[in-house]
Design a protein around this motif. Sequence first.
Motif, PDB file in Angstrom:
ATOM      1  N   ASP A 294      40.695  -6.083 -11.683  1.00 34.58           N
ATOM      2  CA  ASP A 294      41.570  -5.275 -12.531  1.00 34.58           C
ATOM      3  C   ASP A 294      41.100  -5.341 -13.984  1.00 34.58           C
ATOM      4  O   ASP A 294      40.550  -6.345 -14.421  1.00 34.58           O
ATOM      5  N   ALA A 295      41.386  -4.268 -14.712  1.00 37.78           N
ATOM      6  CA  ALA A 295      40.940  -4.209 -16.108  1.00 37.78           C
ATOM      7  C   ALA A 295      41.636  -5.269 -16.958  1.00 37.78           C
ATOM      8  O   ALA A 295      41.109  -5.687 -17.989  1.00 37.78           O
TER       9      ALA A 295
ATOM     10  N   PHE B 291      30.234  -8.691 -18.151  1.00 36.20           N
ATOM     11  CA  PHE B 291      31.688  -8.579 -18.086  1.00 36.20           C
ATOM     12  C   PHE B 291      32.082  -7.122 -18.354  1.00 36.20           C
ATOM     13  O   PHE B 291      32.441  -6.769 -19.481  1.00 36.20           O
ATOM     14  N   ALA B 292      31.949  -6.284 -17.351  1.00 33.98           N
ATOM     15  CA  ALA B 292      32.340  -4.890 -17.521  1.00 33.98           C
ATOM     16  C   ALA B 292      33.867  -4.810 -17.527  1.00 33.98           C
ATOM     17  O   ALA B 292      34.548  -5.815 -17.346  1.00 33.98           O
ATOM     18  N   ARG B 293      34.403  -3.621 -17.789  1.00 28.63           N
ATOM     19  CA  ARG B 293      35.855  -3.515 -17.911  1.00 28.63           C
ATOM     20  C   ARG B 293      36.573  -3.845 -16.599  1.00 28.63           C
ATOM     21  O   ARG B 293      37.602  -4.499 -16.597  1.00 28.63           O
ATOM     22  N   ARG B 294      36.021  -3.364 -15.503  1.00 20.12           N
ATOM     23  CA  ARG B 294      36.722  -3.484 -14.225  1.00 20.12           C
ATOM     24  C   ARG B 294      35.870  -4.138 -13.141  1.00 20.12           C
ATOM     25  O   ARG B 294      36.134  -3.974 -11.955  1.00 20.12           O
ATOM     26  N   ALA B 295      34.785  -4.826 -13.538  1.00 21.69           N
ATOM     27  CA  ALA B 295      33.948  -5.497 -12.542  1.00 21.69           C
ATOM     28  C   ALA B 295      33.112  -6.554 -13.229  1.00 21.69           C
ATOM     29  O   ALA B 295      32.897  -6.516 -14.445  1.00 21.69           O
ATOM     30  N   LEU B 296      32.658  -7.487 -12.422  1.00 21.04           N
ATOM     31  CA  LEU B 296      31.812  -8.553 -12.946  1.00 21.04           C
ATOM     32  C   LEU B 296      30.491  -8.524 -12.189  1.00 21.04           C
ATOM     33  O   LEU B 296      30.471  -8.388 -10.962  1.00 21.04           O
TER      34      LEU B 296
END
Lengths: 425, 425
Positions: A117-118, A92-97
């Motif tokens: 989106d973040a 679960f990155a800030r702006r991507a999965l």
Amino acid sequence: MSPPRGPLSQLRRGHEELVLGLLRKHGPLSRGELGKLCRLSRTTLYDILAELVATGAVVPAGQQDDGPRGRGRPAETLALNPGAGQAIGIDFARRALHVAAVNLAHEIVGAASEPHDADLPWERRVDLAERLIGRLGGGDLRLGALSAIGAGVVGPISDPDGGPDGDIESDFENDIEAGEPLPHRAQVLLRERFGVPVLLDNNTRLAALGEAIWGAAAGGRDVLYLRLSHGVGGGLVIDGSLHRGAYGLSGEFGHIVVDPGGRPCSCGGTGCLETVASVRAVLDAYRDRGGHADDVRDLVEAAGRAEPGALALLAEVGADIGAVLAALCNAVGPGVIVIGGELAETGAALLAPIGRTLDARVMPISRHRVSLRRATLGEAAGALGGIALVLHESPLLSRYPAGPDLAAGVPPLSPRHHNLVKEGS
Amino acid sequence: MSPPRGPLSQLRRGHEELVLGLLRKHGPLSRGELGKLCRLSRTTLYDILAELVATGAVVPAGQQDDGPRGRGRPAETLALNPGAGQAIGIDFARRALHVAAVNLAHEIVGAASEPHDADLPWERRVDLAERLIGRLGGGDLRLGALSAIGAGVVGPISDPDGGPDGDIESDFENDIEAGEPLPHRAQVLLRERFGVPVLLDNNTRLAALGEAIWGAAAGGRDVLYLRLSHGVGGGLVIDGSLHRGAYGLSGEFGHIVVDPGGRPCSCGGTGCLETVASVRAVLDAYRDRGGHADDVRDLVEAAGRAEPGALALLAEVGADIGAVLAALCNAVGPGVIVIGGELAETGAALLAPIGRTLDARVMPISRHRVSLRRATLGEAAGALGGIALVLHESPLLSRYPAGPDLAAGVPPLSPRHHNLVKEGS
């Protein structure tokens, strides 16, 4: 919280691993054959087998066809469940999965990524994860055999088993930015959705584990991973295991001060490495000097055509990074340093100056003992690290002895996986 | 080199530990009672017991006196051998020798020290060690029951079992100063003299292990130890185990660069922490500023009466140390930092400025999570660490599960030992 680790529970885990290892090595075996090979008492072995059958790790595999005849009915054999042992990794990155999955043979069956989106809420992120996972392996991943999920999140995590009732996360609640999703929310939602245990760790640390097991440092027992992205962070693999530190905040290389009189950092400190080596910091500095770059790809392109301004800037940034790495080498003595994140795509323009300062600043006796490498797993590193975490922490899934021998025993990535990572990233 | 660590040998070691643990907990037990408690098969248990009796770890302890009567002759019981399990720790420092010993109950039976010239040959050092050991415990230490020696030496060591045929030491032979005694020489001589296995490690790292198990950080699983002495070095205890690093050079905190334009260092580098924070560097700086100090005791005395020049200098040195420690805290996340060595005797005059810079430079979220403490074991730390190394590496000596639970299970120092350390140092 972890289960108690007394000698007896350690021994039971050892027994389970022994039985699973014998079934992997010999294929289907009768209870009698297992008894001879494992040397456990009949009661203990039957206990262990009952539990392995109950959890689905081991299944009946028909009757023995090569046993001695005329001595009663043939014995039933047991085998590893070919459908069990699946594990999923989610970053679960800030702006991507990012997601990836392995089957029982611990072959990567697929990896996929999608930006978002973040401020996407956790419920929606978990929806997205479910969709991406559903498409892995050509859409025929049978989730009924899923055994556990290893998930990476942004922020400090100290206990991979720690649920929402754990003390650890709540320790940090006041420190987390307002509106920042709490890490254990992901854990609760995933557990509800998939009905399996969910192990949690910091996603950059998981990327370190991924690179140490399947990536640029495959087989390395002492690995330092530095990610140069929108944030600057990293992780340490120490003696084959992911290092968490006493309070879940190890690997925070981006917040080592390189310029005490420098700029304020998002962490509340001043002059941290992140203030000079994050994507934004480097792009800002490039533009301040008259360079043109909308995003990191433009900078990578400028470095690729040896644009003097880009090279000079990356040399300065590399010197700061190399100085930090030299200090850490003297302290920790890693065999391999892996540089990942978008900025690493500038290649030698950044890695060469990092290496020069590292060589100049590390103890002379240690020079040339450390191997500096670019990360190879790309965006999938965190999700693959999540899988590695599951294989490491869960005895029923592991084909490797826990701890020291983890990295040594893990097979290299199959070509199939390389394709899928490329596809996904 | 270490023995192979396959699942079966790991399991056997687990069985031995289980049996020894049961005898420690319950006292003398019959074979039948052991069988019920350990749940191993009769064959496996009898194998394990035969080996434990053969190695002298376990001895017959008479016949059961409280068993059920009238059912055949009473069963023979087995017990831990009160004379076995002795271990000796030796610290071959540059200008002094320190020894300590434990009995089977892992109680420290004595510690002693003696200074010597830096150029004393290894043969004479081993003579001295034998003399000092002979005087421990009032001179009645029965060395026939000695099981192993853990020895600390100056310089890099990566494999505690590595003998003179190991690759590791020879890697460094060219790097070691001319005339510097080779570390494995001590190992060979001790093995010849005492006829037991000798484990070797860097003596400052052993001091770190000693402080983490019996000293200022007792019970700590992630501990950073910094020694400020004629040299500046240290060690990391990570997840309860001594960390060695990929090439045996971890814990070299003294060679982290604090001033790239600074003075040349003995390591061949420039501006290392050691060039500003070693005993000599601090004394030289104090004299350069008009202070009067023949040795570190004079400086400690000046700090004790708050002499402004001494306080100002120690504040500067403390700031450099604190900056290095802050970087390492962000990277490694220790729960406890222990400051040892002669300079630590200046107390708060040095520790307060270290703490101030540490707090200012560490990530704000980590502030106050690290405990900064002065070392408590004094000169005996290295020898005690040698004993801890033996207890950790040798399954027959260990009362603790290997690895993760080492530190948690070790009892605090007995008052008896405190006296002996005092006496010896």
